[in-house]
Scaffold this motif. Structure first.
Motif, PDB file in Angstrom:
ATOM      1  N   CYS A  91       0.851  -1.189   0.000  1.00 24.30           N
ATOM      2  CA  CYS A  91       0.000   0.000   0.000  1.00 24.30           C
ATOM      3  C   CYS A  91       0.884   1.237   0.000  1.00 24.30           C
ATOM      4  O   CYS A  91       2.112   1.126  -0.042  1.00 24.30           O
ATOM      5  CB  CYS A  91      -0.901  -0.013   1.238  1.00 24.30           C
ATOM      6  N   HIS A  92       0.274   2.419   0.054  1.00 21.17           N
ATOM      7  CA  HIS A  92       1.083   3.629   0.167  1.00 21.17           C
ATOM      8  C   HIS A  92       1.801   3.614   1.507  1.00 21.17           C
ATOM      9  O   HIS A  92       1.277   3.115   2.501  1.00 21.17           O
ATOM     10  CB  HIS A  92       0.205   4.877   0.032  1.00 21.17           C
ATOM     11  N   GLY A  93       3.016   4.194   1.505  1.00 25.36           N
ATOM     12  CA  GLY A  93       3.813   4.187   2.732  1.00 25.36           C
ATOM     13  C   GLY A  93       3.312   5.221   3.734  1.00 25.36           C
ATOM     14  O   GLY A  93       2.195   5.729   3.631  1.00 25.36           O
ATOM     15  N   GLY A  94       4.159   5.535   4.685  1.00 26.63           N
ATOM     16  CA  GLY A  94       3.774   6.463   5.751  1.00 26.63           C
ATOM     17  C   GLY A  94       3.320   5.686   6.960  1.00 26.63           C
ATOM     18  O   GLY A  94       3.461   4.463   7.014  1.00 26.63           O
ATOM     19  N   THR A  95       2.778   6.374   7.914  1.00 27.42           N
ATOM     20  CA  THR A  95       2.379   5.668   9.134  1.00 27.42           C
ATOM     21  C   THR A  95       0.901   5.328   9.138  1.00 27.42           C
ATOM     22  O   THR A  95       0.501   4.282   9.646  1.00 27.42           O
ATOM     23  CB  THR A  95       2.679   6.513  10.396  1.00 27.42           C
ATOM     24  N   LEU A  96       0.076   6.222   8.528  1.00 24.00           N
ATOM     25  CA  LEU A  96      -1.360   6.056   8.721  1.00 24.00           C
ATOM     26  C   LEU A  96      -1.971   4.950   7.859  1.00 24.00           C
ATOM     27  O   LEU A  96      -2.677   4.075   8.383  1.00 24.00           O
ATOM     28  CB  LEU A  96      -2.070   7.394   8.472  1.00 24.00           C
ATOM     29  N   VAL A  97      -1.692   4.973   6.551  1.00 27.15           N
ATOM     30  CA  VAL A  97      -2.343   4.010   5.649  1.00 27.15           C
ATOM     31  C   VAL A  97      -2.074   2.560   6.085  1.00 27.15           C
ATOM     32  O   VAL A  97      -3.019   1.781   6.262  1.00 27.15           O
ATOM     33  CB  VAL A  97      -1.917   4.257   4.175  1.00 27.15           C
ATOM     34  N   PRO A  98      -0.800   2.186   6.288  1.00 29.09           N
ATOM     35  CA  PRO A  98      -0.577   0.799   6.718  1.00 29.09           C
ATOM     36  C   PRO A  98      -1.272   0.462   8.035  1.00 29.09           C
ATOM     37  O   PRO A  98      -1.799  -0.636   8.194  1.00 29.09           O
ATOM     38  CB  PRO A  98       0.941   0.689   6.874  1.00 29.09           C
TER      39      PRO A  98
END
Ligand SMILES: Nc1nc2c(ncn2[C@@H]2O[C@H](COP(=O)(O)OP(=O)(O)OP(=O)(O)O)[C@@H](O)[C@H]2O)c(=O)[nH]1
Ligand SMILES: [Mg+2]
Length: 474
Positions: A91-98
């Protein structure tokens, strides 16, 4: 850490900004959960019938809101990392999406994986043995090329094959012994006795080889401890800061500033050799109780260090208090530990030749010749610091020996060393002239240790200890 056959999920990539994140799921419901989580671009649930083929999916949360568009990678067991059905979601990275996607999976019935639980399942399902599982963590943790080489070799089974061969040799020998146990009235034929003795000696030699390579592997894996010792105020802490390139240790004109030792990792040279720099309390007589305790530690650290750097103040005369520092390096050198003399405060020895007297004084107390390199250095101006780094690299090269680590099996962990020592001890517990029962027992004791190393006969406690240090999602 018992094996429960449920479906586990975790974010497998590091938290923080990043282009892509991967959420990993393993267990009997992995495919079902993925299908329930996502809709295919044309509607309906994504078709995951073909293993190892990526599919697009749109993730919605429980309220029907779109969370992200993802790529699903289904891997049918047993052709997967864990040996179970696995789906990886990109999925898209970062903290929220995962985190949101993981939340959806947990809401749908998956359980959040514990550290190392994917690799634990791989191990329990026979996808790898315990040495290989440990190597997975070492590959992730490797911060230098040699450390990675060792971890890769272990992951490919170099150590495991050696241990497996040793076990087979010893099992054959035990079978020979046991065949004769049934006929206690007959003596063991000379041929069989020779064969058994040969097998035991050969196996012991190979285990000693493994133990011999341990230090080499430990150095690559954990880094060499480079211990700075010297009398107070010579600039040990300043030198540590200068080598690190930042102000880590407290520095002051007051002698006795450093009371307790301080340890900092650094990467040395082009290959990024891992080094643990250790700053210590200055050595002197007649100090207070706290300082004396610090000095005790300094002496212990110097005795256990991989490289000892004696720091001297070359702007003044060589004093009686320097003798203690030089004694420690003489002791270390006698024990085979490479040593270096850092002649600090070179910026204060105004003329280039003015350190000559100091050097001559050193000649009197240190062995002549190039055995202990002497490096003029200034922690204040940085003069000579690259040369000091080269000298440390040279000392590490001397530790490494000439042998390549590329193709030999290496034992790198304390667990390996302890088990190999016990295995050797078990073997040495009998001689060919002993009662056959005793010989059989000692062979069995050795085989037991080798199997324990490979994880074939391992307690839960040991598994817990191995896997608790893993990251989540691995
Ligand atoms: N001129 C000059 N002064 C230095 C150099 N290295 C350290 N100093 C000074 O020497 C004094 C002592 O430095 P520290 O690094 O605290 O010495 P230390 O060996 O760690 O001392 P203790 O912790 O007390 O054992 C400080 O005032 C430093 O600024 C140097 O290369 N040149
Ligand atoms: Mg200090």
């Amino acid at each position: 850490m018992a094996y429960v056959e449920d479906t586990i999920a975790a974010i497998a990539t590091a938290a923080g900004p990043g282009a892509v994140a991967i959420i990993r799921m393993s267990g009997p419901s992995a495919f079902d959960l993925a299908k329930r989580l996502c809709t295919a671009p044309g509607g309906g649930s994504p078709d995951l019938s073909e293993s190892h083929r990526a599919r697009l999916g749109r993730v919605r949360d429980a309220s029907g809101r779109v969370v992200d568009d993802v790529l699903l990678l289904p891997m049918r067991g047993p052709r997967s990392y864990t040996g179970e059905d696995v789906v990886e979601i990109q999925c898209h990275g970062g903290t929220l999406v995962p985190r949101l996607i993981l939340g959806c999976l947990l809401g749908a019935g998956a359980r959040e994986a514990r550290p190392g639980e994917f690799t634990l399942r791989a191990f329990l399902n026979g996808r790898m043995d315990l040495c290989q599982a440990e190597a997975v963590a070492d590959v992730v943790a490797a911060s230098s090329e040699p450390a990675l080489e060792i971890a890769r070799g272990q992951l490919e089974g170099r150590l495991s094959r050696e241990l497996g061969e040793l076990r087979d040799v010893l099992l054959d020998a035990r079978a020979l012994v046991e065949a004769h146990l049934d006929f206690p009235e007959d003596d063991l034929p000379a041929e069989a006795a020779g064969e058994i003795a040969g097998a035991v000696e050969g196996a012991a030699a190979r285990m000693r080889d493994l133990l011999g390579g341990f230090e080499r592997a430990r150095l690559a894996r954990d880094g060499a401890r480079v211990v700075l010792v010297g009398k107070p105020n010579v600039g040990k802490s300043s030198l540590l800061n200068s080598l690190l390139g930042r102000d880590r240790a407290l520095v002051s004109a007051e002698p006795g500033t450093t009371r307790d030792y301080l340890e900092e990792p650094m990467a040395l040279g082009a290959r990024g050799l891992r080094v643990l720099l250790v700053d210590t309390a200055g050595l002197r007589e007649g100090s207070g109780a706290i300082e004396r305790a610090g000095i005790e530690r300094t002496l212990e650290l110097a005795a256990s260090g991989d490289v000892v750097v004696a720091v001297l103040d070359s702007s003044g005369p060589l004093g009686v208090e320097d003798v203690a520092a030089l004694d420690t390096i003489r002791g270390a050198a006698r024990a085979g530990t490479p040593c270096i003399v850092a002649m600090n405060k070179a910026d204060l020895s105004a003329q280039p030749g003015s350190a000559g007297g100091f050097e001559r004084a050193l000649d009197g107390v240190l062995p002549p010749g190039g055995e202990v390199p002497r490096v003029p250095v200034s922690a204040r101006t940085g003069l000579g610091v690259p040369e000091l780094c080269s000298a440390i690299e040279g000392a590490l090269a001397a530790l490494d020996g000439r042998e390549s680590i590329e193709s030999r099996p290496l034992a790198s962990r304390e667990r390996h060393r302890a088990a190999l020592r016990r295995a050797l001890e078990a073997l040495s517990g009998s001689s060919p002239d002993d009662d056959l029962e005793i010989v059989a027992q000692s062979l069995q004791g050795c085989v037991f240790e080798l199997e324990g190393l490979l994880g074939e006969a391992t307690s839960e406690e040991i598994l817990d200890r191995v896997f608790e240090k893993f990251c989540i999602g691995k």
